[in-house]
Design a protein around this motif. Structure first.
Motif, mmCIF file in Angstrom:
data_model
loop_
_atom_site.group_PDB
_atom_site.id
_atom_site.type_symbol
_atom_site.label_atom_id
_atom_site.label_comp_id
_atom_site.label_asym_id
_atom_site.label_seq_id
_atom_site.Cartn_x
_atom_site.Cartn_y
_atom_site.Cartn_z
ATOM 1 N N ILE A 104 -4.929 31.816 -70.456
ATOM 2 C CA ILE A 104 -5.365 32.239 -69.123
ATOM 3 C C ILE A 104 -6.180 31.133 -68.466
ATOM 4 C CG2 ILE A 104 -6.882 33.840 -67.880
ATOM 5 C CD1 ILE A 104 -6.004 36.019 -69.828
ATOM 6 N N ILE A 105 -7.070 30.500 -69.245
ATOM 7 C CA ILE A 105 -7.873 29.397 -68.716
ATOM 8 C C ILE A 105 -6.971 28.248 -68.267
ATOM 9 C CG2 ILE A 105 -9.513 27.573 -69.354
ATOM 10 C CD1 ILE A 105 -10.912 29.622 -71.141
ATOM 11 N N ALA A 106 -6.007 27.896 -69.111
ATOM 12 C CA ALA A 106 -5.098 26.793 -68.774
ATOM 13 C C ALA A 106 -4.288 27.108 -67.516
ATOM 14 C CB ALA A 106 -4.167 26.521 -69.945
ATOM 15 N N ILE A 107 -3.760 28.327 -67.448
ATOM 16 C CA ILE A 107 -2.928 28.720 -66.310
ATOM 17 C C ILE A 107 -3.741 28.778 -65.019
ATOM 18 C CG2 ILE A 107 -1.635 30.675 -65.344
ATOM 19 C CD1 ILE A 107 -0.726 31.218 -68.286
ATOM 20 N N LEU A 108 -4.946 29.336 -65.106
ATOM 21 C CA LEU A 108 -5.797 29.439 -63.924
ATOM 22 C C LEU A 108 -6.240 28.061 -63.451
ATOM 23 C CD1 LEU A 108 -7.312 31.123 -61.880
ATOM 24 C CD2 LEU A 108 -9.119 31.487 -63.569
ATOM 25 N N THR A 109 -6.612 27.185 -64.389
ATOM 26 C CA THR A 109 -7.026 25.836 -64.020
ATOM 27 C C THR A 109 -5.871 25.081 -63.383
ATOM 28 O OG1 THR A 109 -8.560 25.805 -65.897
ATOM 29 C CG2 THR A 109 -8.050 23.697 -64.877
ATOM 30 N N PHE A 110 -4.666 25.240 -63.946
ATOM 31 C CA PHE A 110 -3.479 24.616 -63.370
ATOM 32 C C PHE A 110 -3.268 25.089 -61.932
ATOM 33 C CE2 PHE A 110 1.062 24.678 -62.410
ATOM 34 C CZ PHE A 110 1.448 23.377 -62.735
ATOM 35 N N GLY A 111 -3.388 26.406 -61.718
ATOM 36 C CA GLY A 111 -3.214 26.959 -60.381
ATOM 37 C C GLY A 111 -4.225 26.410 -59.388
ATOM 38 N N ILE A 112 -5.472 26.271 -59.839
ATOM 39 C CA ILE A 112 -6.527 25.753 -58.962
ATOM 40 C C ILE A 112 -6.261 24.303 -58.573
ATOM 41 C CG2 ILE A 112 -8.978 25.122 -58.877
ATOM 42 C CD1 ILE A 112 -9.516 27.595 -60.655
ATOM 43 N N PHE A 113 -5.890 23.462 -59.547
ATOM 44 C CA PHE A 113 -5.622 22.054 -59.261
ATOM 45 C C PHE A 113 -4.412 21.887 -58.344
ATOM 46 C CE2 PHE A 113 -7.824 20.798 -63.434
ATOM 47 C CZ PHE A 113 -8.971 20.421 -62.762
ATOM 48 N N MET A 114 -3.343 22.657 -58.618
ATOM 49 C CA MET A 114 -2.150 22.546 -57.787
ATOM 50 C C MET A 114 -2.415 23.028 -56.371
ATOM 51 S SD MET A 114 0.110 21.066 -59.577
ATOM 52 C CE MET A 114 1.594 21.323 -58.613
ATOM 53 N N THR A 116 -5.229 22.752 -54.911
ATOM 54 C CA THR A 116 -6.017 21.687 -54.291
ATOM 55 C C THR A 116 -5.113 20.607 -53.712
ATOM 56 O OG1 THR A 116 -7.850 22.051 -55.830
ATOM 57 C CG2 THR A 116 -7.795 19.927 -54.696
ATOM 58 N N GLU A 117 -4.049 20.288 -54.453
ATOM 59 C CA GLU A 117 -3.109 19.261 -54.006
ATOM 60 C C GLU A 117 -2.153 19.783 -52.941
ATOM 61 O OE1 GLU A 117 -2.736 15.745 -55.197
ATOM 62 O OE2 GLU A 117 -4.807 16.440 -55.356
ATOM 63 N N PHE A 118 -1.799 21.076 -53.037
ATOM 64 C CA PHE A 118 -0.862 21.694 -52.082
ATOM 65 C C PHE A 118 -1.479 22.991 -51.541
ATOM 66 C CE2 PHE A 118 1.506 19.494 -55.440
ATOM 67 C CZ PHE A 118 2.198 18.548 -54.689
ATOM 68 N N PRO A 119 -2.420 22.888 -50.634
ATOM 69 C CA PRO A 119 -3.181 24.053 -50.137
ATOM 70 C C PRO A 119 -2.324 25.144 -49.509
ATOM 71 C CG PRO A 119 -4.181 21.977 -49.438
ATOM 72 C CD PRO A 119 -2.852 21.642 -49.995
ATOM 73 N N SER A 120 -1.138 24.780 -49.029
ATOM 74 C CA SER A 120 -0.291 25.777 -48.365
ATOM 75 C C SER A 120 0.335 26.764 -49.345
ATOM 76 C CB SER A 120 0.811 25.080 -47.562
ATOM 77 O OG SER A 120 1.634 24.302 -48.425
ATOM 78 N N ILE A 121 0.346 26.410 -50.614
ATOM 79 C CA ILE A 121 0.934 27.284 -51.641
ATOM 80 C C ILE A 121 -0.194 28.004 -52.373
ATOM 81 C CG2 ILE A 121 2.381 27.421 -53.707
ATOM 82 C CD1 ILE A 121 3.736 24.842 -52.819
ATOM 83 N N PRO A 122 -0.232 29.342 -52.322
ATOM 84 C CA PRO A 122 -1.332 30.108 -52.936
ATOM 85 C C PRO A 122 -1.420 29.891 -54.445
ATOM 86 C CG PRO A 122 -0.015 31.494 -51.478
ATOM 87 C CD PRO A 122 0.744 30.214 -51.658
ATOM 88 N N VAL A 123 -2.620 30.101 -54.982
ATOM 89 C CA VAL A 123 -2.871 29.931 -56.407
ATOM 90 C C VAL A 123 -1.956 30.832 -57.242
ATOM 91 C CG1 VAL A 123 -4.578 30.199 -58.259
ATOM 92 C CG2 VAL A 123 -5.259 29.206 -56.079
ATOM 93 N N PHE A 124 -1.755 32.093 -56.788
ATOM 94 C CA PHE A 124 -0.987 33.044 -57.603
ATOM 95 C C PHE A 124 0.462 32.605 -57.802
ATOM 96 C CE2 PHE A 124 0.060 34.719 -53.379
ATOM 97 C CZ PHE A 124 1.395 35.087 -53.514
ATOM 98 N N VAL A 125 1.008 31.841 -56.843
ATOM 99 C CA VAL A 125 2.380 31.338 -56.990
ATOM 100 C C VAL A 125 2.457 30.356 -58.156
ATOM 101 C CG1 VAL A 125 4.220 29.990 -55.904
ATOM 102 C CG2 VAL A 125 2.921 31.656 -54.553
ATOM 103 N N TRP A 126 1.475 29.461 -58.244
ATOM 104 C CA TRP A 126 1.432 28.493 -59.343
ATOM 105 C C TRP A 126 1.216 29.199 -60.677
ATOM 106 C CZ3 TRP A 126 3.539 24.253 -58.037
ATOM 107 C CH2 TRP A 126 3.345 23.695 -56.778
ATOM 108 N N ILE A 127 0.409 30.257 -60.661
ATOM 109 C CA ILE A 127 0.137 31.012 -61.891
ATOM 110 C C ILE A 127 1.413 31.656 -62.419
ATOM 111 C CG2 ILE A 127 -1.012 33.092 -62.786
ATOM 112 C CD1 ILE A 127 -3.430 32.339 -61.063
#
Length: 450
Positions: A104-114, A116-127
């Motif tokens: 969960i930590i890895a997935i959430l951190t990945f979502g936050i970083f992505m 940051t790089e692509f603000p138009s795409i919500p965190v939950f999509v990356w998760i």
């Protein structure tokens, strides 16, 4: 008679080391840099040495216990076999917090970083995307996970080496506040606070988590009794060399380094060393690192659930299902992926604290397991064995147990509630399995978990 599900031995030493380092994620040094810097009063090098000493005792205990029980299950199996079945069950239950929240930590951190790089795409999509990819990589096979982890670890180590080279270059060319590359100031100076160093060490023990996870892969490792102990020591030593190098050189080069926001302190430090080019590379490496941490952590938790299922702690039919082609615990991997979707809702700080509670609880009991198995049960009590199997692990248990008490009260309270829920589950399960109308006793619980 139906055969017991088994895992296939394919992993070699270098693959196990890469899996452990990937779970640990060397770049986590930068993730917690600001918070750790504040906690240690700027004395990060001293704090990392202190944390390494604490972790080394536990690494030793893991290496001894995996020789005695080279099977999946890690601290749960060790406490169950060496201390008591109920103790093992409760340790395993507490350890579930560590293993379940790690992806969960890895997935959430990945979502936050992505994001940051692509603000138009919500965190939950990356998760969601991360969950799907992690499931596929892990189902296809442990060797594919090891390959992905190996490439990521090499990428992270390369960045850390580059960072250190640039700092050394700046020191030697007089572009920093220091003109000497050799100094004891990061370890001893007039401003050292022992309390600060210890507080920092308690926090950054989290950066070493990962060496223990490789014990869950014992049944998939060739010659596990020799390979896993070697891997444990290599992982811890490689980690402390990297962490200590960055800390020492940074403190020598920038003794007056300050920041206002701990969350982006590492980014500011990287910019100071290598400008925008290095900071862009830094973000890219962090994203790759969090992805492979997720790969490795899903691998570990799925094997841990496999062990609990085989022991009938969890429903056996569900948690011991092996894919007929890829020979991986497919139902466990899918189960972890579903649970990891909670990364959409959970707070990152809370997840880290839950991991710390589970890990430190397990570490304490692994140290105690050495005493129970070798010193008490096997009666190995010569002067040398007394030191190796009594004094040494008791020091480790005391040190780690003390660190456990340093967690905030809320975390300890929730963690103890989780353990209590596990005990209630055990009681209910035992009553369900014992013939109706028969008197329940603690011996029945022991029979079920034994």
């Amino acid at each position: 008679m139906k055969e017991t599900p088994t895992l296939v031995k394919t992993l070699k030493l270098h693959q196990v080391v890469f899996m452990g380092l990937a779970w640990m994620t060397p770049m986590i040094y930068f993730t917690v840099y600001g918070v750790a810097f504040d906690a240690a009063g700027g004395m990060l090098a001293a704090a990392y040495v202190t944390a390494f000493i604490a972790i080394f005792f536990t690494a030793y205990s893991y290496s001894q216990m995996v020789k005695a029980y080279p099977i999946s299950g890690s601290a749960y199996i060790y406490a169950k076999k060496a201390v008591h079945p109920i103790a093992g069950y409760l340790v395993g239950w507490a350890l579930l917090l560590d293993y379940i929240f790690s992806p969960i930590i890895a997935i959430l951190t990945f979502g936050i970083f992505m994001n940051t790089e692509f603000p138009s795409i919500p965190v939950f999509v990356w998760i969601i995307l991360m969950n799907v990819v992690l499931a596929i990589v892990n189902i296809v096979g442990i060797k594919s996970a090891a390959r992905v982890s190996g490439l990521s670890v090499l990428f992270q180590i390369a960045f850390i080496i580059l960072f250190c080279i640039l700092v050394v270059k700046d020191i030697l060319t007089g572009q920093t506040d220091s003109h000497s590359i050799l100094s004891l100031a990061p370890f001893f100076n007039d401003h050292v606070s022992i309390d600060g160093v210890l507080s920092g060490a308690a926090l950054i023990c989290f950066c070493f988590l990962g060496f223990d996870a490789v014990t869950t892969m014992a049944e998939e490792t060739i010659n596990a009794k020799k390979t896993i102990p070697k891997a444990i020591y290599l992982i811890v030593i490689i980690a402390v060399i990297m962490y200590l190098s960055i800390s020492y050189l940074s403190e020598i080069a920038f003794p007056n380094f300050t920041f206002t926001n701990p969350d982006n302190a590492a980014y500011r430090l990287v910019q100071l060393v290598g400008g925008n080019l290095l900071s862009s590379l830094f973000i890219m490496v962090l994203i790759v690192a969090t992805f492979t941490q997720g790969v490795s952590s899903v691998t570990s938790v799925s094997r841990f659930l496999f062990a609990l299922g085989r022991e009938s702690i969890l429903p056996k039919k569900l948690f011991t299902t092996i894919h007929p082609k890829y020979k991986t615990p497919v139902s466990n991997i899918l189960f972890v992926s579903v649970i990891s979707l909670s990364a959409v809702f959970i707070n990152l700080d809370s997840a880290v604290l839950f991991v710390s509670f589970g890990a430190l609880t397990a570490f304490t009991f692994v140290n105690l397991s050495v005493v129970f198995h070798y010193y008490i049960r096997q009666k190995r009590r010569s002067p040398k064995e007394t030191f190796l199997y009594l004094i040494f692990p008791l020091i480790g248990a005391s040190f780690i147990g003390w660190l456990l008490t340093l967690l905030d009260k809320t975390t300890l309270f929730i963690g103890l509630i989780w353990v209590a829920v596990g005990f209630v589950y055990l009681v209910v399960k035992s009553k369900w399995e014992v013939a109706k109308g028969r008197k329940y006793s603690i011996s029945k619980v022991k029979q079920i978990v034994d």
